[in-house]
Design a protein around this motif. Structure first.
Motif, PDB file in Angstrom:
ATOM      1  N   LEU A  89       0.833  -1.205   0.000  1.00  0.00           N
ATOM      2  CA  LEU A  89       0.000   0.000   0.000  1.00  0.00           C
ATOM      3  C   LEU A  89       0.867   1.255   0.000  1.00  0.00           C
ATOM      4  O   LEU A  89       0.606   2.210  -0.733  1.00  0.00           O
ATOM      5  CB  LEU A  89      -0.934  -0.008   1.209  1.00  0.00           C
ATOM      6  CG  LEU A  89      -1.818   1.220   1.388  1.00  0.00           C
ATOM      7  CD1 LEU A  89      -2.820   1.322   0.243  1.00  0.00           C
ATOM      8  CD2 LEU A  89      -2.537   1.147   2.723  1.00  0.00           C
ATOM      9  N   PHE A  90       1.927   1.243   0.796  1.00  0.00           N
ATOM     10  CA  PHE A  90       2.837   2.386   0.856  1.00  0.00           C
ATOM     11  C   PHE A  90       3.495   2.641  -0.495  1.00  0.00           C
ATOM     12  O   PHE A  90       3.587   3.773  -0.956  1.00  0.00           O
ATOM     13  CB  PHE A  90       3.903   2.157   1.931  1.00  0.00           C
ATOM     14  CG  PHE A  90       4.923   3.245   2.010  1.00  0.00           C
ATOM     15  CD1 PHE A  90       4.607   4.476   2.555  1.00  0.00           C
ATOM     16  CD2 PHE A  90       6.201   3.037   1.516  1.00  0.00           C
ATOM     17  CE1 PHE A  90       5.550   5.493   2.614  1.00  0.00           C
ATOM     18  CE2 PHE A  90       7.152   4.041   1.574  1.00  0.00           C
ATOM     19  CZ  PHE A  90       6.825   5.280   2.125  1.00  0.00           C
ATOM     20  N   GLY A  94       2.437   5.909  -2.449  1.00  0.00           N
ATOM     21  CA  GLY A  94       3.577   6.832  -2.492  1.00  0.00           C
ATOM     22  C   GLY A  94       4.015   7.138  -3.910  1.00  0.00           C
ATOM     23  O   GLY A  94       4.247   8.300  -4.261  1.00  0.00           O
ATOM     24  N   THR A  95       4.107   6.117  -4.741  1.00  0.00           N
ATOM     25  CA  THR A  95       4.497   6.318  -6.135  1.00  0.00           C
ATOM     26  C   THR A  95       3.451   7.135  -6.885  1.00  0.00           C
ATOM     27  O   THR A  95       3.791   8.029  -7.652  1.00  0.00           O
ATOM     28  CB  THR A  95       4.720   4.966  -6.839  1.00  0.00           C
ATOM     29  OG1 THR A  95       5.708   4.225  -6.123  1.00  0.00           O
ATOM     30  CG2 THR A  95       5.170   5.148  -8.278  1.00  0.00           C
ATOM     31  N   MET A  96       2.178   6.830  -6.638  1.00  0.00           N
ATOM     32  CA  MET A  96       1.125   7.577  -7.324  1.00  0.00           C
ATOM     33  C   MET A  96       1.123   9.048  -6.899  1.00  0.00           C
ATOM     34  O   MET A  96       0.987   9.932  -7.749  1.00  0.00           O
ATOM     35  CB  MET A  96      -0.236   6.932  -7.070  1.00  0.00           C
ATOM     36  CG  MET A  96      -0.451   5.647  -7.840  1.00  0.00           C
ATOM     37  SD  MET A  96      -2.083   4.946  -7.609  1.00  0.00           S
ATOM     38  CE  MET A  96      -3.101   6.164  -8.434  1.00  0.00           C
ATOM     39  N   LEU A  97       1.271   9.304  -5.605  1.00  0.00           N
ATOM     40  CA  LEU A  97       1.299  10.693  -5.139  1.00  0.00           C
ATOM     41  C   LEU A  97       2.500  11.443  -5.702  1.00  0.00           C
ATOM     42  O   LEU A  97       2.371  12.560  -6.207  1.00  0.00           O
ATOM     43  CB  LEU A  97       1.316  10.745  -3.611  1.00  0.00           C
ATOM     44  CG  LEU A  97       0.006  10.414  -2.909  1.00  0.00           C
ATOM     45  CD1 LEU A  97       0.226  10.304  -1.401  1.00  0.00           C
ATOM     46  CD2 LEU A  97      -1.051  11.456  -3.221  1.00  0.00           C
ATOM     47  N   ALA A 127      -0.235   3.948 -13.688  1.00  0.00           N
ATOM     48  CA  ALA A 127       0.545   3.041 -14.540  1.00  0.00           C
ATOM     49  C   ALA A 127       1.997   2.950 -14.064  1.00  0.00           C
ATOM     50  O   ALA A 127       2.599   1.874 -14.083  1.00  0.00           O
ATOM     51  CB  ALA A 127       0.498   3.510 -15.983  1.00  0.00           C
ATOM     52  N   LEU A 128       2.556   4.073 -13.612  1.00  0.00           N
ATOM     53  CA  LEU A 128       3.941   4.069 -13.136  1.00  0.00           C
ATOM     54  C   LEU A 128       4.113   3.301 -11.830  1.00  0.00           C
ATOM     55  O   LEU A 128       5.212   2.818 -11.539  1.00  0.00           O
ATOM     56  CB  LEU A 128       4.444   5.508 -12.956  1.00  0.00           C
ATOM     57  CG  LEU A 128       4.670   6.307 -14.229  1.00  0.00           C
ATOM     58  CD1 LEU A 128       4.995   7.751 -13.891  1.00  0.00           C
ATOM     59  CD2 LEU A 128       5.769   5.682 -15.057  1.00  0.00           C
ATOM     60  N   ALA A 129       3.057   3.174 -11.055  1.00  0.00           N
ATOM     61  CA  ALA A 129       3.143   2.483  -9.769  1.00  0.00           C
ATOM     62  C   ALA A 129       3.135   0.962  -9.919  1.00  0.00           C
ATOM     63  O   ALA A 129       3.415   0.248  -8.963  1.00  0.00           O
ATOM     64  CB  ALA A 129       1.995   2.917  -8.861  1.00  0.00           C
ATOM     65  N   MET A 130       2.827   0.469 -11.103  1.00  0.00           N
ATOM     66  CA  MET A 130       2.723  -0.976 -11.315  1.00  0.00           C
ATOM     67  C   MET A 130       4.013  -1.557 -11.884  1.00  0.00           C
ATOM     68  O   MET A 130       4.813  -0.854 -12.494  1.00  0.00           O
ATOM     69  CB  MET A 130       1.580  -1.276 -12.297  1.00  0.00           C
ATOM     70  CG  MET A 130       0.228  -0.823 -11.825  1.00  0.00           C
ATOM     71  SD  MET A 130      -0.256  -1.638 -10.303  1.00  0.00           S
ATOM     72  CE  MET A 130      -0.878  -0.260  -9.390  1.00  0.00           C
ATOM     73  N   LEU A 163      -3.555  -6.492  -6.868  1.00  0.00           N
ATOM     74  CA  LEU A 163      -4.873  -6.165  -6.338  1.00  0.00           C
ATOM     75  C   LEU A 163      -5.288  -4.749  -6.710  1.00  0.00           C
ATOM     76  O   LEU A 163      -6.463  -4.467  -6.935  1.00  0.00           O
ATOM     77  CB  LEU A 163      -4.878  -6.323  -4.813  1.00  0.00           C
ATOM     78  CG  LEU A 163      -4.690  -7.737  -4.277  1.00  0.00           C
ATOM     79  CD1 LEU A 163      -4.534  -7.707  -2.764  1.00  0.00           C
ATOM     80  CD2 LEU A 163      -5.845  -8.632  -4.683  1.00  0.00           C
ATOM     81  N   ALA A 164      -4.334  -3.833  -6.777  1.00  0.00           N
ATOM     82  CA  ALA A 164      -4.630  -2.427  -7.067  1.00  0.00           C
ATOM     83  C   ALA A 164      -4.979  -2.195  -8.530  1.00  0.00           C
ATOM     84  O   ALA A 164      -5.548  -1.151  -8.864  1.00  0.00           O
ATOM     85  CB  ALA A 164      -3.441  -1.552  -6.674  1.00  0.00           C
TER      86      ALA A 164
END
Length: 189
Positions: A89-90, A94-97, A127-130, A163-164
């Motif tokens: 989750l972090f 965090g990456t999305m923010l 997309a960048l968070a994955m 999951l996200a």
């Protein structure tokens, strides 16, 4: 090109790519990626049957997810819940923010070079968070790092990313709705 010919061409190219990359002491997964790009419809265009390639790719994803599913059972997932819902989750939020704020800051600083609204910045940050669970799991399994402490942490992050994906796939079309309907679309999503 028939479906059988297409499948045989991709299998032959994959074998040659893996052999080449292993002889160069590089990960075989990189060989699969390079071969897919080179013989795909946008480089050498050896396979013009894009519908056949789509079905072949869907089978590949299904098989990879099946293999990943074989690695995990419910007790193992329960034991990893801190890594999944804590560290995962972090990482995703965090990456999305960070990516959203960086995109918006760049859009404000250089509007002629980077014209982006917050909806687009949020979709891009999602997309960048994955990352690719299949590729990372394969690399970790080859290095025998699955049971190490860092391997468990990486798996927790990857499982949360998987999951996200579902909420993100629901959220992105809602972000494309008109400003008057945005709140309603987000609530429905």
């Amino acid at each position: 090109m028939t479906g059988l010919e297409l499948t045989l061409m991709y299998l032959l190219a994959a074998v040659l790519g893996v052999v080449t990359f292993r002889s160069l002491k590089l990960p075989p997964m990189l060989g699969y990626l390079v071969v897919g790009v080179v013989i795909g419809p946008n480089a050498l265009a050896l396979a013009q049957n894009s519908e056949g390639i789509k079905h072949l790719g869907e089978f590949g994803v299904v098989f990879l997810m099946f293999v990943i599913g074989l690695e995990f059972n419910l007790p193992k997932l329960r034991a990893m819940r801190q890594h999944v819902f804590g560290l995962g989750l972090f990482q995703v939020t965090g990456t999305m923010l960070l990516a959203t704020f960086a995109s918006l800051a760049f859009a404000i600083a250089a509007p002629t070079l980077w014209n982006m609204e917050w909806q687009t910045a949020l979709a891009l940050s999602g997309a960048l968070a994955m990352s690719s669970t299949a590729i990372v799991v394969k690399l970790m399994a080859e290095r025998l790092e699955m049971e190490s402490e860092h391997g468990k942490r990486v798996m927790g992050v990857l499982l949360f990313q998987d999951l996200a994906v579902v909420p993100l796939l629901v959220l992105i079309p809602a972000l494309g709705s008109s400003p008057e309907q945005l709140l309603t679309s987000l609530a429905l999503a």
